[in-house]
Write a protein that holds these residues in place. Structure first.
Motif, mmCIF file in Angstrom:
data_model
loop_
_atom_site.group_PDB
_atom_site.id
_atom_site.type_symbol
_atom_site.label_atom_id
_atom_site.label_comp_id
_atom_site.label_asym_id
_atom_site.label_seq_id
_atom_site.Cartn_x
_atom_site.Cartn_y
_atom_site.Cartn_z
ATOM 1 N N ASP A 6 -2.026 2.767 -4.633
ATOM 2 C CA ASP A 6 -3.449 2.615 -4.578
ATOM 3 C C ASP A 6 -4.098 3.809 -5.605
ATOM 4 O O ASP A 6 -3.995 4.857 -5.830
ATOM 5 C CB ASP A 6 -4.123 3.404 -3.342
ATOM 6 N N MET A 7 -4.666 2.948 -6.655
ATOM 7 C CA MET A 7 -4.884 3.778 -7.799
ATOM 8 C C MET A 7 -6.214 4.252 -7.795
ATOM 9 O O MET A 7 -6.410 5.337 -8.726
ATOM 10 C CB MET A 7 -4.968 2.715 -9.200
ATOM 11 N N THR A 8 -6.987 4.046 -6.592
ATOM 12 C CA THR A 8 -8.069 5.102 -6.502
ATOM 13 C C THR A 8 -7.747 6.479 -5.979
ATOM 14 O O THR A 8 -8.539 7.270 -5.933
ATOM 15 C CB THR A 8 -9.041 4.276 -5.584
ATOM 16 N N ARG A 9 -6.331 6.626 -5.579
ATOM 17 C CA ARG A 9 -5.872 7.837 -5.127
ATOM 18 C C ARG A 9 -4.792 8.508 -5.922
ATOM 19 O O ARG A 9 -4.929 9.672 -6.190
ATOM 20 C CB ARG A 9 -5.154 7.605 -3.700
ATOM 21 N N CYS A 10 -4.110 7.802 -6.740
ATOM 22 C CA CYS A 10 -3.249 8.269 -7.764
ATOM 23 C C CYS A 10 -3.796 9.141 -8.547
ATOM 24 O O CYS A 10 -4.992 8.964 -9.471
ATOM 25 C CB CYS A 10 -2.371 7.180 -8.277
ATOM 26 N N HIS A 13 0.559 12.883 -10.334
ATOM 27 C CA HIS A 13 1.283 13.961 -10.193
ATOM 28 C C HIS A 13 2.889 13.763 -10.451
ATOM 29 O O HIS A 13 3.553 14.546 -10.945
ATOM 30 C CB HIS A 13 1.086 14.335 -8.589
ATOM 31 N N ALA A 14 3.016 12.190 -10.492
ATOM 32 C CA ALA A 14 4.487 11.756 -10.797
ATOM 33 C C ALA A 14 5.639 12.225 -10.047
ATOM 34 O O ALA A 14 7.023 12.121 -10.593
ATOM 35 C CB ALA A 14 4.661 12.149 -12.423
ATOM 36 N N CYS A 15 5.271 12.944 -8.743
ATOM 37 C CA CYS A 15 6.313 13.208 -7.823
ATOM 38 C C CYS A 15 7.258 12.078 -7.610
ATOM 39 O O CYS A 15 8.629 12.350 -7.474
ATOM 40 C CB CYS A 15 5.845 13.861 -6.546
ATOM 41 N N CYS A 16 6.694 10.849 -7.322
ATOM 42 C CA CYS A 16 7.443 9.594 -7.018
ATOM 43 C C CYS A 16 8.601 9.292 -8.016
ATOM 44 O O CYS A 16 9.463 9.008 -7.818
ATOM 45 C CB CYS A 16 6.523 8.345 -6.837
ATOM 46 N N TYR A 17 7.994 9.639 -9.264
ATOM 47 C CA TYR A 17 9.159 9.159 -10.395
ATOM 48 C C TYR A 17 10.094 10.193 -10.299
ATOM 49 O O TYR A 17 11.137 9.949 -10.581
ATOM 50 C CB TYR A 17 8.331 9.136 -11.616
ATOM 51 N N GLU A 18 9.845 11.618 -10.048
ATOM 52 C CA GLU A 18 10.720 12.768 -10.214
ATOM 53 C C GLU A 18 11.696 12.468 -9.164
ATOM 54 O O GLU A 18 13.026 12.663 -9.332
ATOM 55 C CB GLU A 18 10.068 14.067 -9.993
ATOM 56 N N SER A 54 6.542 12.215 -0.710
ATOM 57 C CA SER A 54 6.372 13.335 -1.827
ATOM 58 C C SER A 54 5.182 13.560 -2.435
ATOM 59 O O SER A 54 4.802 14.238 -2.990
ATOM 60 C CB SER A 54 7.389 13.213 -2.929
ATOM 61 N N CYS A 55 4.339 12.093 -2.342
ATOM 62 C CA CYS A 55 2.865 12.259 -3.065
ATOM 63 C C CYS A 55 1.858 12.998 -2.388
ATOM 64 O O CYS A 55 1.680 12.540 -1.203
ATOM 65 C CB CYS A 55 2.407 10.601 -3.061
ATOM 66 N N PRO A 56 1.375 13.868 -3.313
ATOM 67 C CA PRO A 56 0.374 14.901 -2.302
ATOM 68 C C PRO A 56 -0.841 14.116 -2.233
ATOM 69 O O PRO A 56 -1.721 14.695 -1.480
ATOM 70 C CB PRO A 56 0.329 15.843 -3.294
ATOM 71 N N GLU A 57 -1.169 12.891 -3.014
ATOM 72 C CA GLU A 57 -2.298 12.025 -2.593
ATOM 73 C C GLU A 57 -2.400 11.135 -1.325
ATOM 74 O O GLU A 57 -3.303 10.280 -1.515
ATOM 75 C CB GLU A 57 -2.674 11.571 -4.032
ATOM 76 N N ARG A 58 -1.222 10.997 -0.924
ATOM 77 C CA ARG A 58 -0.781 9.826 -0.193
ATOM 78 C C ARG A 58 -1.161 8.415 -0.716
ATOM 79 O O ARG A 58 -1.842 7.663 -0.215
ATOM 80 C CB ARG A 58 -1.391 10.144 1.379
ATOM 81 N N ALA A 59 -0.890 8.416 -2.032
ATOM 82 C CA ALA A 59 -1.482 7.081 -2.774
ATOM 83 C C ALA A 59 -0.576 6.004 -2.538
ATOM 84 O O ALA A 59 -0.868 4.766 -2.834
ATOM 85 C CB ALA A 59 -1.566 7.355 -4.183
ATOM 86 N N LEU A 60 0.521 6.138 -2.041
ATOM 87 C CA LEU A 60 1.694 4.901 -2.141
ATOM 88 C C LEU A 60 2.131 4.448 -0.430
ATOM 89 O O LEU A 60 1.780 5.476 0.305
ATOM 90 C CB LEU A 60 3.394 5.734 -2.270
ATOM 91 N N SER A 61 2.375 3.273 -0.334
ATOM 92 C CA SER A 61 2.397 2.743 0.769
ATOM 93 C C SER A 61 3.508 1.767 0.872
ATOM 94 O O SER A 61 3.846 1.337 -0.478
ATOM 95 C CB SER A 61 1.144 1.964 1.045
#
Ligand code: F3S
Length: 65
Positions: A6-10, A13-18, A54-61
């Motif tokens: 959800d790009m309105t939340r991302c 932080h790039a934790c997902c990629y890390e 790991s996403c601190p913004e809870r942008a991923l689902s």
């Protein structure tokens, strides 16, 4: 399984990629570029779930097929 951002939340932080660079991609500023409905290859589901948490913004689902 598919993953979406959800790009309105991302916030880039790039934790997902890390945690899972083979599943998640980011641009030069660290923002996710996976879009919506990216297929997770079989056997990578647990890694995807871990990276999503790991996403601190809870942008991923997750969407189960
Ligand atoms: Fe964005 Fe969260 Fe990844 S803020 S870059 S989706 S860790």
């Amino acid at each position: 399984m598919r993953v979406s951002v959800d790009m309105t939340r991302c916030q880039g932080h790039a934790c997902c990629y890390e945690f899972a660079p083979e599943l998640f991609t980011v641009d030069d500023s660290g923002y996710s570029t996976i879009g919506t409905g990216k297929l997770v290859p079989p056997g990578q589901e647990e890694k995807a779930r871990f990276a999503i948490k790991s996403c601190p913004e809870r942008a991923l689902s997750i969407t189960e097929d």
